[in-house]
Design an enzyme around this catalytic site. Structure first.
Site, PDB file in Angstrom:
ATOM      1  N   ASP A 103       0.880  -1.578  -0.077  1.00  0.00           N
ATOM      2  CA  ASP A 103      -0.017   0.153  -0.205  1.00  0.00           C
ATOM      3  C   ASP A 103       0.659   1.483  -0.199  1.00  0.00           C
ATOM      4  O   ASP A 103       2.242   0.593   0.553  1.00  0.00           O
ATOM      5  CB  ASP A 103      -1.198  -0.205   0.945  1.00  0.00           C
ATOM      6  CG  ASP A 103      -2.412   0.447   1.135  1.00  0.00           C
ATOM      7  OD1 ASP A 103      -2.219   1.310   0.123  1.00  0.00           O
ATOM      8  OD2 ASP A 103      -2.891   0.541   2.334  1.00  0.00           O
ATOM      9  N   ASP A 104       0.529   2.115  -0.457  1.00  0.00           N
ATOM     10  CA  ASP A 104       0.981   3.223  -0.393  1.00  0.00           C
ATOM     11  C   ASP A 104       1.287   3.785   0.866  1.00  0.00           C
ATOM     12  O   ASP A 104       2.425   4.734   1.094  1.00  0.00           O
ATOM     13  CB  ASP A 104       0.456   4.758  -0.928  1.00  0.00           C
ATOM     14  CG  ASP A 104      -1.301   4.716  -0.960  1.00  0.00           C
ATOM     15  OD1 ASP A 104      -1.257   4.503   0.205  1.00  0.00           O
ATOM     16  OD2 ASP A 104      -1.720   5.819  -1.415  1.00  0.00           O
ATOM     17  N   ASP A 107      -2.186   4.449   7.460  1.00  0.00           N
ATOM     18  CA  ASP A 107      -2.637   5.761   8.707  1.00  0.00           C
ATOM     19  C   ASP A 107      -2.762   5.276  10.411  1.00  0.00           C
ATOM     20  O   ASP A 107      -1.817   5.315  10.503  1.00  0.00           O
ATOM     21  CB  ASP A 107      -3.191   6.512   8.128  1.00  0.00           C
ATOM     22  CG  ASP A 107      -3.609   7.777   8.299  1.00  0.00           C
ATOM     23  OD1 ASP A 107      -3.619   7.863   9.956  1.00  0.00           O
ATOM     24  OD2 ASP A 107      -4.447   8.583   8.472  1.00  0.00           O
TER      25      ASP A 107
END
Length: 169
Positions: A103-104, A107
């Site tokens: 994933d980028d 969070d």
């Protein structure tokens, strides 16, 4: 108290930067797979993980690429994550063993927690990590503070910006 909006503490990522960072992630993952260091497949978490997953797959010469689609944001508002599309069962094998899930950004970690529950034997890697989600990834490249909003190049457009002091006339 912090009166800033999410975009006011922004970390702007260019196409060049995401490419360099995704390549660095690939180098970090090279040789770490369970099959004499090799990986069977790359699974990108859509949408943000598509670009880094493609770069990692290219750099590590992995030809089997799939996606898992998890929705957890509505613009800049985070909600409870849910799977919209799962990867093919034959790609994931035995609970994801030998699969890189990319994933980028991690969070809060809620998206990765959901996917990790589904595929506990997979390797989880992100390009960027925030402190709350960091324990859920096996590898990442850059950590940013929890209150930083990352602006990815696929979410941005170039436009004219007025000079800080005065005008050009």
């Amino acid at each position: 108290m912090n009166d800033r909006l999410p975009h006011e503490k922004g970390f702007h990522i260019s196409w060049d930067q995401i490419h360099r960072d995704a390549r660095a992630l690939a180098w970090r993952l090279d040789g770490k797979g369970p099959d004499d260091g090799a990986w069977r497949a790359v699974v990108g978490i859509t949408r943000g993980g598509l670009v880094p997953a493609a770069v990692v797959a290219r750099e590590l010469d992995i030809r089997v690429v799939d996606t898992i689609s998890v929705k957890s944001y509505n613009h800049q508002t985070q909600s409870e994550p849910h799977v919209i599309k799962s990867p093919q069962a034959d790609v994931m094998g035995d609970q994801g063993e030998g699969v890189l899930i990319i994933d980028d950004l991690v969070d809060s970690g809620r998206t990765l927690a959901l996917v990790r529950e589904m595929y506990p034997k997979a390797m989880f890697a992100t390009v960027y990590a925030k402190p709350l989600g960091r324990p859920l990834v096996d590898s990442f490249i850059t950590e940013v503070s929890q209150d930083t909003w990352i602006f990815f190049p696929w979410d941005m457009a170039l436009q004219y910006v007025q000079p800080y002091r005065g005008s050009e006339n």
